[in-house]
Every structure is written in C-alpha cells, then in structure tokens.
Design an enzyme around this catalytic site. Structure first.
Site, short mmCIF file in Angstrom:
data_model
loop_
_atom_site.label_atom_id
_atom_site.label_comp_id
_atom_site.label_asym_id
_atom_site.label_seq_id
_atom_site.Cartn_x
_atom_site.Cartn_y
_atom_site.Cartn_z
N ASN A 11 -5.56 18.97 -48.17
CA ASN A 11 -5.97 17.57 -48.20
C ASN A 11 -4.77 16.72 -47.78
O ASN A 11 -3.84 16.56 -48.56
CB ASN A 11 -6.43 17.23 -49.62
CG ASN A 11 -6.74 15.76 -49.82
OD1 ASN A 11 -6.80 15.00 -48.85
ND2 ASN A 11 -6.93 15.36 -51.06
N LYS A 13 -4.68 13.62 -47.31
CA LYS A 13 -4.76 12.26 -47.85
C LYS A 13 -4.43 11.24 -46.73
O LYS A 13 -4.78 11.49 -45.58
CB LYS A 13 -3.84 12.11 -49.07
CG LYS A 13 -4.10 13.22 -50.09
CD LYS A 13 -3.41 13.05 -51.40
CE LYS A 13 -3.78 14.21 -52.32
NZ LYS A 13 -3.22 14.08 -53.64
N HIS A 95 -12.78 12.95 -55.09
CA HIS A 95 -11.37 13.16 -55.45
C HIS A 95 -10.97 12.12 -56.50
O HIS A 95 -11.44 10.98 -56.44
CB HIS A 95 -10.50 13.05 -54.20
CG HIS A 95 -9.09 13.50 -54.45
ND1 HIS A 95 -8.18 12.72 -55.11
CD2 HIS A 95 -8.46 14.66 -54.15
CE1 HIS A 95 -7.04 13.40 -55.21
NE2 HIS A 95 -7.18 14.58 -54.63
N GLU A 97 -8.47 10.36 -56.77
CA GLU A 97 -7.90 9.13 -56.19
C GLU A 97 -9.01 8.19 -55.75
O GLU A 97 -8.81 6.97 -55.69
CB GLU A 97 -6.96 9.50 -55.04
CG GLU A 97 -5.65 10.09 -55.56
CD GLU A 97 -4.95 11.04 -54.62
OE1 GLU A 97 -5.25 11.04 -53.41
OE2 GLU A 97 -4.10 11.80 -55.11
N GLU A 165 -9.33 19.66 -60.42
CA GLU A 165 -8.02 19.05 -60.21
C GLU A 165 -7.68 18.15 -61.40
O GLU A 165 -8.12 16.99 -61.45
CB GLU A 165 -8.04 18.20 -58.93
CG GLU A 165 -8.36 18.99 -57.69
CD GLU A 165 -7.81 18.30 -56.44
OE1 GLU A 165 -7.04 18.94 -55.73
OE2 GLU A 165 -8.15 17.12 -56.23
N GLY A 171 0.15 15.81 -57.50
CA GLY A 171 1.34 15.17 -56.95
C GLY A 171 2.48 15.01 -57.94
O GLY A 171 3.45 14.30 -57.68
N SER A 210 -0.63 20.21 -57.52
CA SER A 210 0.72 20.78 -57.45
C SER A 210 0.74 22.28 -57.15
O SER A 210 1.59 23.01 -57.66
CB SER A 210 1.51 20.48 -58.73
OG SER A 210 1.70 19.08 -58.86
#
Ligand code: PGA
Length: 247
Positions: A11, A13, A95, A97, A165, A171, A210
């Site tokens: 991904n 992003k 996701h 985010e 996730e 991250g 991660s």
C-alpha cells in the site's frame, strides 16, 4: 476447503511519482519463484502507468479506495470501474486512515465493497482496533464487529481478502505479539465461517502494521495469517522483496 494462496500487497498510500515506477519494476524483476500473489497499490493516478510497466510481470496492481457509486457528481472521487479501466485488479477498502480521516463507517465500507464487486475487482477489506480499544479489552469485539459490518453478503462466492491492521501498529514500528495476532486472526476466521460457511475458510486473512523483512517470517508463518498488507516497506524494492521471500 484448501488453504488460500498467500497475498502480499503493498500500500503506497499518498507516496510515489512517475519516477517511483523504477521501484515497481525492480520488484517485478526481483520476484523470482514465489507461492504468493504479489500486488502493489499505488496512488490512483499511477495505476495506469504502473499496470503498463508491470504488464509482463506477475505483479498485480490495485487501488486504495473507490467510491460507493459507479458514476456521478462526486468531485474528486474515483469509481471502481475507473480503477479497473486503468488496470487495477483489486482495491483496498476501509483502511483505518480512511475510517479515521474520512469518517468511513462500516456501512460506507460495505457500500464501497459492493461497488468494487460491480466493477469485477477483488476487495481487500481492512479492520483493526485502536490502542485504547485494545487496552480496554475490546480488540476482538471491535474487529469482529467491523468484519460483520463491512463485508456485504454479496461477497459470497467472490474472491476477496480481509486485512487485520491494528491502528496502533501502522507506521509505528510496533507490532502485536504472534499470539495476539493469532488470536485476532482466529476470531476473524470464525466470523467469516459464520457469515459465508465453508467458503469462509478459503479467504486469505492478511496482517498489516509495521511488517518489514526482519519480522515477516514470524508473522507470515503464524496461524491463520494468509499474507501481509505492507505500507512503508513496500516503497523500497529491496524491503518488499525481503518480505515476499519470507512467505
Ligand atoms: P505500515 O502500513 O506497513 O507502514 O505500518 C501498513 C498499512 O497501513 O497498510
């Protein structure tokens, strides 16, 4: 039901320009023999160029989101049919985010997933708890609730994956322990079987958050882990290939 083929999806992003296609080419060139399916999900504007660059390789290309409608007055949005037209074969949906930054609810994710299916694309639906929810002992309830709410019944008989996730692992360099990952993946599997019967056993459940070459082997060999959704480490060919080789 046979074990699903592992999927390693990158991904990107909101990272990557035309110049980054060199990394995608290096991933394709370095792939070698692998039992996994490999995909890269770049920003929407790169999908067409990336799918052209990778057309003779085994690397699949995907999107990171699509609108719930097929066409219309939605300034700035991209439909699943547009992603397919540009060369995408799959789409990441829900996701964290997008759930956090764009207030996407389970219901919106489910509607977007239906649009993905209408365009003939393969959904990767993301779920995951926040640190506060984990600390409160709510991780399993949150994640299985998201699975129930975000996966429409129309997925029955279709190819799709679920990505677990944990929001706090994305991250950050932090990852859950292997037993923690297995506990959540087993709960997702049980929910998938509840929802889709025997076919629920054939759905790949990816881990994301991660993942890097140094922890990939342990994570990918954990019970019920059927691949990985990789953010930062998918931007560099060497790191992404290191993860793929750990399958
Ligand atoms: P990360 O991101 O690998 O950079 O933690 C994973 C993701 O958000 O899919």
């Amino acid at each position: 039901m046979t074990k699903p083929q592992p999927l390693i999806a990158g991904n990107w992003k909101m990272n990557g320009l035309g110049a980054s296609l060199g990394e995608a080419r290096a991933i394709a060139a370095g792939l070698g023999a692998t039992s996994a399916r490999v995909a890269l999900c770049p920003p929407a504007v790169l999908i067409h160029r990336m799918s052209e660059a990778l057309k003779d390789s085994a690397v699949l290309v995907g999107g990171q989101d699509n609108h719930w409608d097929d066409t219309g007055a939605f300034t700035g949005d991209t439909s699943a049919a547009m992603l397919a037209d540009a060369g995408a074969g799959m789409v990441i949906l829900g996701h964290s985010e997008r759930r956090a930054g764009y207030r996407e609810t389970d219901d919106i994710v489910a509607r977007k997933t239906l649009a993905t299916l209408r365009a003939g694309l393969e959904p990767i639906v993301c779920v995951g708890e926040t640190l506060e929810q984990r600390k409160a002992g709510e991780a399993l309830a949150v994640v299985t609730g998201q699975v129930r709410g975000s996966l429409p019944a129309d997925l029955a008989g279709k190819a799709f994956s679920v990505a677990y996730e944990p929001v706090w692992a994305i991250g950050t360099g932090l990852t859950p322990t292997t037993p923690e990952i297995e506990e959540v993946h087993r709960a997702i599997r049980a929910t998938l079987v509840e929802m889709f019967g025997e076919a629920g056993k054939g759905v790949a459940i990816l881990y994301g958050g991660s993942v890097k070459p140094s922890n990939a082997a342990e994570i990918l060999h954990a019970d019920e882990v059927g691949g990985a959704l990789v953010g930062g480490a998918s931007l560099k060919a060497e790191d992404f290939l290191g993860i793929i080789r750990a399958v």
